[in-house]
Design an enzyme around this catalytic site. Structure first.
Site, PDB file in Angstrom:
ATOM      1  N   GLU A  65     -16.175   6.580   4.243  1.00  0.00           N
ATOM      2  CA  GLU A  65     -15.517   5.898   5.534  1.00  0.00           C
ATOM      3  C   GLU A  65     -15.451   7.100   6.377  1.00  0.00           C
ATOM      4  O   GLU A  65     -16.272   8.193   6.305  1.00  0.00           O
ATOM      5  CB  GLU A  65     -13.991   5.638   5.081  1.00  0.00           C
ATOM      6  CG  GLU A  65     -13.297   6.563   4.592  1.00  0.00           C
ATOM      7  CD  GLU A  65     -11.816   6.093   4.333  1.00  0.00           C
ATOM      8  OE1 GLU A  65     -11.307   5.137   5.126  1.00  0.00           O
ATOM      9  OE2 GLU A  65     -11.199   6.284   3.403  1.00  0.00           O
TER      10      GLU A  65
ATOM     11  N   ARG B 228       0.986  -1.109   0.098  1.00  0.00           N
ATOM     12  CA  ARG B 228       0.148  -0.096  -0.037  1.00  0.00           C
ATOM     13  C   ARG B 228       0.814   1.290   0.090  1.00  0.00           C
ATOM     14  O   ARG B 228       0.651   2.215  -0.672  1.00  0.00           O
ATOM     15  CB  ARG B 228      -0.882   0.064   1.219  1.00  0.00           C
ATOM     16  CG  ARG B 228      -2.134   0.874   1.207  1.00  0.00           C
ATOM     17  CD  ARG B 228      -3.061   0.683   2.217  1.00  0.00           C
ATOM     18  NE  ARG B 228      -2.486   0.808   3.710  1.00  0.00           N
ATOM     19  CZ  ARG B 228      -3.269   0.470   4.558  1.00  0.00           C
ATOM     20  NH1 ARG B 228      -4.564   0.253   4.758  1.00  0.00           N
ATOM     21  NH2 ARG B 228      -2.744   0.748   5.785  1.00  0.00           N
TER      22      ARG B 228
ATOM     23  N   LYS C 261      -2.556   6.682   1.573  1.00  0.00           N
ATOM     24  CA  LYS C 261      -2.376   6.824   2.969  1.00  0.00           C
ATOM     25  C   LYS C 261      -1.333   8.087   2.870  1.00  0.00           C
ATOM     26  O   LYS C 261       0.043   7.801   2.913  1.00  0.00           O
ATOM     27  CB  LYS C 261      -1.873   5.469   3.769  1.00  0.00           C
ATOM     28  CG  LYS C 261      -2.379   5.558   4.966  1.00  0.00           C
ATOM     29  CD  LYS C 261      -2.393   4.297   5.697  1.00  0.00           C
ATOM     30  CE  LYS C 261      -2.435   4.598   7.272  1.00  0.00           C
ATOM     31  NZ  LYS C 261      -4.051   4.384   7.521  1.00  0.00           N
TER      32      LYS C 261
HETATM   33  C1  LIG Z   1      -5.378   3.767   8.012  1.00  0.00           C
HETATM   34  C2  LIG Z   1      -6.453   3.971   7.254  1.00  0.00           C
HETATM   35  C3  LIG Z   1      -7.514   3.257   7.604  1.00  0.00           C
HETATM   36  C4  LIG Z   1      -7.442   1.727   8.164  1.00  0.00           C
HETATM   37  O1  LIG Z   1      -6.554   0.837   7.458  1.00  0.00           O
HETATM   38  P1  LIG Z   1      -5.876  -0.238   8.296  1.00  0.00           P
HETATM   39  O2  LIG Z   1      -4.994  -0.766   6.951  1.00  0.00           O
HETATM   40  O3  LIG Z   1      -7.188  -1.074   8.615  1.00  0.00           O
HETATM   41  O4  LIG Z   1      -5.296   0.082   9.508  1.00  0.00           O
HETATM   42  C5  LIG Z   1      -8.723   3.562   6.918  1.00  0.00           C
HETATM   43  N1  LIG Z   1      -9.200   4.841   6.530  1.00  0.00           N
HETATM   44  C6  LIG Z   1      -8.044   5.683   6.463  1.00  0.00           C
HETATM   45  C7  LIG Z   1      -8.434   6.863   5.768  1.00  0.00           C
HETATM   46  C8  LIG Z   1      -6.909   5.468   6.736  1.00  0.00           C
HETATM   47  O5  LIG Z   1      -6.077   5.996   6.739  1.00  0.00           O
END
Ligand SMILES: *Cc1c(COP(=O)(O)O)cnc(C)c1O
Length: 341
Positions: free
Chosen positions: A219, A81, A183
């Site tokens: 989300e 990722r 991210k």
């Molecule tokens: C990090 C993150 C998540 C959760 O991802 P995980 O890999 O399960 O920790 C969900 N939404 C956003 C915007 C994030 O930055």
């Protein structure tokens, strides 16, 4: 040997640990990388990261399993990722094997900070990368730094599980065809104002709707949604402006292969949310945090699972995935990455 830390009372805050990993990218290549005791970074005032926010990050945990092994959960997916995030911001990619090697080196070098099994605490790992050299005209940096530090964090549900209350945000965290699926710190900067405004108004978090039409569920600022239907199916929003949570993807697998539940990954209209019986937020920090109520201006949606506990299905998902992570339930091939002590 563990440090003398009161693991069960740790919060989620930065605590400086002994060593972190650093690698520098210059003249088109990463150096060999090393551990350092220096927790500070010295950069030019005009560094690309400071001016144009060229930075991406990851988050994962190391912890002790029931049989005393120190492990991380699916670090290969964090490495992949981060590669995708870096590409989107015109940054060089940090190779997957090297990412995993950095995870191993940092955990080993700070092994005294890995909380014992049963404490509920974990060692949170934060890999990140940023544009290092000075840039004043808009362009990507030419030098980069990859760093990975760790900090012990306390149990997420310290005072027991408390379902949270969300409100629907009028502001967006991502643009259509923007960067919502990577991210990057920039997505968090976008959400800070509406997050603080939510807090000032007594809500725990924001639910973001799709930026183009404000009719579909996306989300929160840092976690993906899972819903449960009246007939026990799992529904999770599909969108290319949400971050592909590793926890959510793992829970979907657990639902299908361990619990025999049907899972639908599809567009979820906000108007459907009132018909779901349970709602949870998935992310590394909490695994799943139950949602009790969602407020959209005058409209209130209260899930039948209530404000006291997790709903039944979400609880099963939580127990199964945390069981897999902690070595109480057999894990799918490749999910548990042991750190050889
Ligand atoms: C990090 C993150 C998540 C959760 O991802 P995980 O890999 O399960 O920790 C969900 N939404 C956003 C915007 C994030 O930055």
């Amino acid at each position: 040997m563990s440090k003398t830390i009161d693991w069960s009372n740790l919060g989620f805050a930065y605590m400086q640990t002994d060593k972190r990993y650093v690698s520098q990218y210059k003249d088109g290549a990463w150096d060999e990388g090393k551990l350092t005791e220096d927790a500070t970074i010295t950069i030019n005032e005009c560094a690309c990261v400071l001016q144009y926010a060229q930075t991406v990050f990851e988050g994962l945990k190391a912890y002790t399993t029931q049989d005393g092994r120190i492990v991380t959960f699916r670090p290969d997916l964090n490495a992949e990722r981060m590669l995708a995030s870096a590409e989107r911001l015109e940054m060089p990619t940090f190779p997957k094997e090297r990412f995993i090697d950095a995870v191993e080196q940092v955990v080993k070098a700070n092994v005294e900070y890995v909380p014992p099994y049963g404490s509920g605490a974990t060692l949170y790992l934060r890999p990140y990368m940023f544009g290092f050299d000075s840039v004043i005209g808009v362009k990507p940096a030419t030098e980069y730094q990859f760093r990975l530090f760790c900090t012990p964090v306390g149990p997420y549900f310290k005072d027991g599980v408390q379902p949270i209350v969300l409100r629907v945000s009028d502001l967006d965290r991502a643009a259509p065809h923007g960067t919502g699926n990577i991210k990057a710190g920039l997505n968090y900067a976008m959400s800070l104002h509406t997050l603080m405004d939510a807090h000032r108004n007594g809500f725990d978090e924001n639910m973001f709707l799709d930026p183009a039409t404000h009719t579909k569920v996306e989300e929160t600022g840092g976690a993906n949604f899972l819903f449960v239907t009246k007939d026990g199916k799992i529904v999770t929003p599909k969108s290319n402006s949400i971050l592909p949570s590793i926890t959510r993807r793992s829970l979907v697998y657990v639902a299908e292969h361990y619990l025999g539940l049907e899972v639908q990954e599809r567009e979820v209209l906000f108007s459907e949310v009132k018909d779901f019986t349970e709602c949870g937020l998935c992310g590394t920090a909490a695994v799943i945090s139950p949602v009790g109520k969602i407020v959209n201006h005058d409209e209130e949606i209260c899930f039948p699972s209530g404000m006291e506990k997790m709903g039944e299905t979400i609880q099963k998902l939580y127990d199964t995935l945390t069981g897999i992570q902690m070595g109480r339930i057999e894990a799918p091939e490749g999910w548990i990455h042991e750190i050889q002590k």
